[in-house]
Design an enzyme around this catalytic site. Structure first.
Site, PDB file in Angstrom:
ATOM      1  N   CYS A   1     130.112  11.132  76.389  1.00 16.23           N
ATOM      2  CA  CYS A   1     131.252  12.037  76.521  1.00 16.23           C
ATOM      3  C   CYS A   1     132.291  11.662  75.480  1.00 16.23           C
ATOM      4  CB  CYS A   1     131.893  11.897  77.898  1.00 16.23           C
ATOM      5  SG  CYS A   1     130.755  12.173  79.264  1.00 16.23           S
TER       6      CYS A   1
ATOM      7  N   ARG B   1     129.934  14.969  71.001  1.00 19.99           N
ATOM      8  CA  ARG B   1     129.582  13.949  71.988  1.00 19.99           C
ATOM      9  C   ARG B   1     129.259  14.562  73.353  1.00 19.99           C
ATOM     10  NH1 ARG B   1     130.864   8.854  70.580  1.00 19.99           N
ATOM     11  NH2 ARG B   1     130.810   8.239  72.752  1.00 19.99           N
TER      12      ARG B   1
ATOM     13  N   TRP C   1     129.386  15.335  78.791  1.00 22.31           N
ATOM     14  CA  TRP C   1     127.939  15.568  78.752  1.00 22.31           C
ATOM     15  C   TRP C   1     127.427  14.919  80.024  1.00 22.31           C
ATOM     16  CZ3 TRP C   1     124.900  18.508  75.775  1.00 22.31           C
ATOM     17  CH2 TRP C   1     123.530  18.295  75.807  1.00 22.31           C
TER      18      TRP C   1
ATOM     19  N   ASN D   1     133.929   7.581  79.837  1.00 23.94           N
ATOM     20  CA  ASN D   1     132.661   7.789  79.134  1.00 23.94           C
ATOM     21  C   ASN D   1     131.785   6.615  79.487  1.00 23.94           C
ATOM     22  OD1 ASN D   1     130.599   8.360  77.279  1.00 23.94           O
ATOM     23  ND2 ASN D   1     131.606   7.139  75.699  1.00 23.94           N
ATOM     24  N   GLY D   2     130.572   6.889  80.020  1.00 21.63           N
ATOM     25  CA  GLY D   2     129.669   5.799  80.385  1.00 21.63           C
ATOM     26  C   GLY D   2     129.034   6.060  81.733  1.00 21.63           C
TER      27      GLY D   2
ATOM     28  N   GLU E   1     103.257  12.430  66.629  1.00 17.28           N
ATOM     29  CA  GLU E   1     104.706  12.571  66.454  1.00 17.28           C
ATOM     30  C   GLU E   1     105.108  12.310  64.993  1.00 17.28           C
ATOM     31  OE1 GLU E   1     106.921  13.921  68.035  1.00 17.28           O
ATOM     32  OE2 GLU E   1     108.827  13.083  67.437  1.00 17.28           O
TER      33      GLU E   1
ATOM     34  N   LYS F   1     106.977  15.158  62.794  1.00 19.60           N
ATOM     35  CA  LYS F   1     108.298  14.913  62.183  1.00 19.60           C
ATOM     36  C   LYS F   1     108.230  15.174  60.681  1.00 19.60           C
ATOM     37  CE  LYS F   1     110.224  14.742  64.905  1.00 19.60           C
ATOM     38  NZ  LYS F   1     110.631  14.821  66.286  1.00 19.60           N
TER      39      LYS F   1
ATOM     40  N   GLU G   1     107.815  18.929  59.854  1.00 17.23           N
ATOM     41  CA  GLU G   1     108.992  19.669  60.301  1.00 17.23           C
ATOM     42  C   GLU G   1     110.161  19.573  59.305  1.00 17.23           C
ATOM     43  OE1 GLU G   1     110.212  17.896  63.936  1.00 17.23           O
ATOM     44  OE2 GLU G   1     111.465  19.565  64.526  1.00 17.23           O
TER      45      GLU G   1
ATOM     46  N   HIS H   1      84.251  13.010  62.885  1.00 18.63           N
ATOM     47  CA  HIS H   1      83.778  14.286  63.436  1.00 18.63           C
ATOM     48  C   HIS H   1      84.362  15.467  62.666  1.00 18.63           C
ATOM     49  CE1 HIS H   1      81.944  12.064  66.672  1.00 18.63           C
ATOM     50  NE2 HIS H   1      83.071  11.393  66.801  1.00 18.63           N
TER      51      HIS H   1
ATOM     52  N   LYS I   1     116.822  24.530  67.582  1.00 16.30           N
ATOM     53  CA  LYS I   1     116.878  23.363  68.472  1.00 16.30           C
ATOM     54  C   LYS I   1     116.336  23.693  69.858  1.00 16.30           C
ATOM     55  CE  LYS I   1     118.061  19.117  69.330  1.00 16.30           C
ATOM     56  NZ  LYS I   1     117.110  18.122  68.793  1.00 16.30           N
TER      57      LYS I   1
END
Ligand code: F6R
Length: 613
Positions: free
Chosen positions: A2, A27, A77, A103-104, A486, A490, A493, A509, A608
């Site tokens: 946050c 944030r 958040w 925040n936390g 992955e 990445k 992308e 194969h 996104k």
């Protein structure tokens, strides 16, 4: 994650708070609020309006026709409780005289709340934060000053926090404190400020100081007094800032992707925070399914897309090994249309950082309609999936701005492995020694990932050397197979280069036919048990002329001897290895893309959040 801000001693406190909150929106932004002091009263305005929360807060406060000199503000958040107005900060005590922003994560909030409710306090939100406002209120009954009350209260909480507190009874004072979560203070003329981050204050002052863990600050007009946990006055540590606001939002990094890669240790620590008790037992309180029901399960199905699918694949290896349950991992867009066989003996897990991806959402709805218990692993509290699912397990990576998922993926793997361990706990499928070893390693992840990130210069060098390559094959086996997938995703992308991920055993194969000089093979040779087999694959591709980038563990001389380029990572057990092995692959994709002059935060053709089929 946050954003917090506070000011005292200014003529235009409300404007300062609103401008600062706008700059802290990266944030978090699911709700926002301010509390200002006016003639012995706390005036509070809060809104919850999704991505528009700060703009709505500005609109809703336009009618306020007063000048304030002291106030605090927050953009949220959510981690505990839905992103609605009741859960938005600032939170008040029972009397409405004291307001607090945070925040936390307060880990032991539930037990503190129980005690406070027994003493007559009334909680009006589902947050961990409100508890702290009431705890400080309770402490003011026995302490002479607000600062002493805050110090006493913080001695009783466990977790991570940066807080700001104002009280109508001492109208020019802000008390702030920090443990783990970031906090800075600043001054200009008579105004004194707090903020969770530099951009919030840059247009007001560059005279900034960092607050360290355990310190408490008293801010008054024209004065800032910092004390340590024992109350001794300590000097502030000045911050040298030559950034503009945009650079500051990226924390001085060139782009959000780099910043978010560097936030990964924190995302891991926050995702674990409060979920492993002091006795080592896992506590997941929002799954909404009893341990007895979990013990009766016969299977697990995980549905996801893209990088979340890769995180789910890692979890398959862990859940099967630890909890001895068969795990099916499905691409959500395929699952939806294949008439899967499900009933209440199957636990269905949706994995989605956004919680909005339409294919995963629909797959979960279908599973629910078929009678399965459905939970979601998501980074967004109260997302569509979180609302639809029977239970939730939130990752706590904070908002991710870069389109390519980085910190959310690592947090997903950690959350899913925590879930796997919880299943093992309720099903008694692991010896206590093995269980404790895994818990111990989970706690080590934060530091190991930090160490891995620091090795970025070695990755940048390899990327430089590979400037002319166009074809990449990523090979992995066992839990490193999803790591390979992955790494390839990445790379394609953000660099637009051709990249494929393969299970090493599949090479013969088909794919071996396209291996020739010029091909780059990135071999993930970590994680113990299958390493020798990957090294055989490496020999196969080398003899066909491929160039090998070897991802190997520190001290592995055999792997090093087969590498054309070597990327070293610290050693860990195979099922946790993907969490740190993915890091150099993110960095490789990053440097290859940057070397090609591409915008790593906004790759072409992608969004996104994918809310269309
Ligand atoms: C890749 C990436 C995507 C997402 C996918 C699913 O870097 O970000 O592949 O992982 O679109 O998104 P969520 O997790 O929001 O469901």
């Amino acid at each position: 994650m946050c954003g917090i801000i506070g000011v005292t001693g200014a003529d235009d406190a409300l404007d300062i708070l609103l401008d600062g909150l706008e700059r802290l929106e990266y944030r978090g932004y699911d709700s926002a609020g301010v509390a200002l002091i006016d003639h012995g009263e706390v005036v509070r305005v809060r809104v919850a309006d999704g991505t528009h929360s700060v703009a709505t807060l500005r609109r809703d406060t336009e009618a306020v026709d007063q000048a304030f000199s002291t106030g605090i503000g927050h953009t949220r958040w959510a981690t505990h409780g839905q992103p609605n107005e009741a859960n938005a900060h600032p939170h008040l005590d029972c009397a409405g005289h004291l307001a607090l922003i945070h925040n936390g994560i307060i880990e032991n909030y539930a037990e503190i709340a129980e005690d406070l409710v027994a003493k007559g306090h009334t909680m009006t939100s589902a947050t961990d934060t409100e508890v702290l406002a009431h705890l400080i209120e309770e402490c003011t009954k026995v302490e002479p000053t607000l600062t002493d009350a805050v110090r006493r209260a913080l001695g009783m909480v466990r977790g991570a926090f940066a807080i700001g507190v104002v009280s109508a009874s001492d109208p020019e004072l802000i008390v702030a404190a920090r443990q783990v979560s970031p906090l800075i203070v600043g001054s200009s003329g008579s105004a004194s400020y707090i903020a969770s981050d530099i951009p919030a204050l840059l247009d007001r002052t560059r005279e900034l100081m960092v607050i360290e863990d355990g310190e408490i600050v008293e801010l008054r007009p024209g004065s800032i007094r910092i004390t340590d946990a024992e109350g001794n006055e300590v000097p502030g540590r000045p911050l040298d800032v030559d950034w503009d606001v945009e650079a500051a939002q990226k924390d001085g990094y060139d782009d959000f992707m780099t910043k978010e890669i560097h936030e990964q240790p924190r995302a891991i620590a926050d995702t674990l925070r409060g979920r492993i008790g002091s006795d080592g037992a896992i506590e997941l309180d929002q799954l909404d399914i009893s341990p007895d029901e979990l013990a009766q399960l016969r299977a697990v199905t995980i549905v996801a897309c893209g990088s979340s699918y890769h995180a789910a694949m890692v979890a398959k290896y862990a859940i099967e090994r630890w909890a001895r349950l068969p795990v099916d991992v499905d691409i959500a867009s395929e699952f939806r249309y294949r008439d899967p066989v499900l009933d209440k003996s199957t636990l269905v897990i949706g994995v989605s950082q956004s919680g909005e991806t339409i294919d995963t959402l629909q797959a979960m709805r279908q599973a629910k309609a078929a009678g399965a218990h459905v939970i979601v692993v998501s980074n967004v509290v109260d997302s569509s999936m979180a609302r639809d699912a029977d239970g939730v397990l939130y990752t706590r990576a904070g908002p991710e701005v870069g389109v390519a998922a980085t910190k959310t993926v690592l947090a997903q793997i950690v959350a899913l492995e925590l879930l796997g361990l919880y299943l093992a706990q309720v099903r008694s499928t692991l010896s206590s020694q093995k269980f404790d070893d895994i818990v111990h390693e989970l706690f080590e992840l934060e530091g190991v990932v930090e160490k891995t990130i620091e090795r970025d210069p070695a990755v940048a060098h390899v990327a430089q050397e590979l400037a002319h390559a166009h074809d990449y094959f990523f090979l992995g086996r066992h839990a490193s197979f999803p790591t390979a997938l992955e790494g390839a995703l990445k790379l394609k992308e953000i660099s637009y280069l051709h990249a494929e991920g393969y299970a090493g055993g599949e090479l013969k194969h088909g794919p071996l036919a396209v291996i020739e000089p010029g091909c780059i093979v990135v071999a993930i040779a970590t994680g113990g048990e299958m390493k020798e087999k990957i090294l055989s694959n490496v020999s196969e591709v080398k003899s066909r002329g491929a160039t090998v980038v070897m991802l190997a563990e520190d001290g592995d001389e055999l792997a090093a001897s087969l590498a054309d380029y070597l990327l070293l990572v610290p050693a860990m057990s195979p099922l946790l290895s993907p969490v740190k092995d993915i890091v150099p692959l993110q960095q490789l994709a990053y440097h290859l893309a940057r070397n090609r002059g591409l915008d790593v935060d906004r790759p072409r053709n992608l969004a996104k959040t994918v809310t269309v089929e």
